[in-house]
Scaffold this motif. Structure first.
Motif: not given
Length: 342
Positions: A28-33, A51-53, A76-79, A276-280
């Motif tokens: 995920x590259x963003x939580x926004x949609x 800043x957390x991304x 590649x996903x999101x959001x 997008x924050x680096x959590x696996x």
């Protein structure tokens, strides 16, 4: 030219404690949609501070590290990934791994709203297949499900993707009492355009305004409905994901079914998800996660990062515990799908 974290020096592959090779990473590259689909998000969402991304450069390095440990497919996903600023920089960089043969496939899941803008560039970066989330072909119903979407914009994006040579698969979330009357016509529409179509059960992720039991439609019922209109032929076709496919005798096209509730697909799970924050997240249906952002930023080398990933893979559970019923109205996990990545 591949960067210093390239897969030129490969390490041993990722194997979990059940002997499953982990070769597929959804990033995920963003939580926004730009949409607020009723089964995915609350109408009033609070998104993460930017800043957390992870930066695009950090996402590139992280993906390269996974490729070095045997990842062959990255989605590649999101959001909605295409709303992320400078996202094409990530696609361009990862395309070098495709050219080198160390990554076999790079794909994308999108709501289609930005496809008209990016389809040509995605194709030039080596993307060959994309999934477009589309639950209805009725403009008013589309706006109701997404709370703000424009169906014509999505359809124009699909047109652009096909002109660019991308193979498009349509993902449809089956919603009880909402889009049940469209399953047959959507199959005809998709197959007439040379697109596959996959039906997905609602997943109990994140708090929303309604309860998932009111939305949940088992795909056993969807398949039975389709079998009254089409001849369904079993097939061993796979794309590396969780869908199981049948071929339609009347159209020659494929229909996929993703059934996390009626029949889970955990025994062959080959994938993990990175937020997008680096959590696996080793499993979509569990809260256990590993922090990859800290080791990523702690050193210019990847030894600590790789060790963290391997430790996490060793904890990957055998399967999820998704349940939707009226006795427990809480979601299986509190995070929304847009946080984990679609």
């Amino acid at each position: 030219m591949l960067n210093q974290f390239s897969t030129g020096m490969r390490s041993s592959p990722l194997i979990d404690s059940f002997g499953r090779a982990i070769t597929y990473v959804r990033v995920s590259v963003t939580d926004r949609c730009d949409l607020r689909c009723v089964y995915c998000m609350a109408e009033e969402m609070t998104f993460l501070p930017r800043r957390e991304l992870l930066t695009i450069e950090e996402l590139d390095r992280l993906c390269s590290a996974f490729i070095g440990m045997g990842t062959r497919k990255i989605r590649i996903t999101g959001g909605e990934p295409l709303v992320r600023r400078d996202i094409m920089g990530l696609f361009r960089s990862l395309s070098q791994h495709l050219e080198a043969g160390t990554l076999h496939e790079m794909t994308l899941t999108t709501n289609g709203s930005q496809l008209a803008r990016f389809a040509d560039e995605l194709a030039s970066c080596g993307v060959r297949r994309i999934n477009v989330s589309l639950d209805t072909l009725d403009p008013d119903r589309f706006k109701a499900i997404t709370r703000r979407g424009d169906l014509d914009r999505v359809l124009s994006g699909i047109d652009a993707a096909q002109r660019a040579g991308l193979s498009v698969k349509i993902n449809v979330v089956a919603l009880k009492g909402v889009n049940e009357d469209e399953f047959e016509p959507m199959v005809h529409w998709a197959h007439a355009r040379g697109m596959g179509i996959t039906f997905i059960e609602v997943m109990p992720l994140g708090e929303i305004e309604t309860t998932r039991i009111d939305q949940y439609l088992p795909l056993t019922k969807v398949r039975a409905h389709l079998a009254r209109h089409f001849s369904l032929q079993e097939t061993d076709y796979r794309t590396g994901g969780p869908a199981r496919y049948v071929r339609i005798g009347e159209t020659g096209g494929l229909i996929g079914f993703i059934t996390p509730l009626t029949h889970n697909f955990c025994e062959t799970c080959n994938r993990v998800r990175v937020t997008c924050t680096g959590k696996l997240y080793m499993c979509l249906g569990h809260e256990d996660a590993a922090d990859l952002r800290t080791p990523l930023r702690a050193s210019e080398g990847n030894d600590l990062l790789n060790a963290t990933v391997r430790d996490a893979i060793a904890r990957k559970p055998k399967g999820h515990d998704f349940v939707i019923d009226r006795t427990d109205r809480k979601p299986a996990v509190p995070r929304h799908m847009s946080v984990t990545g679609g």
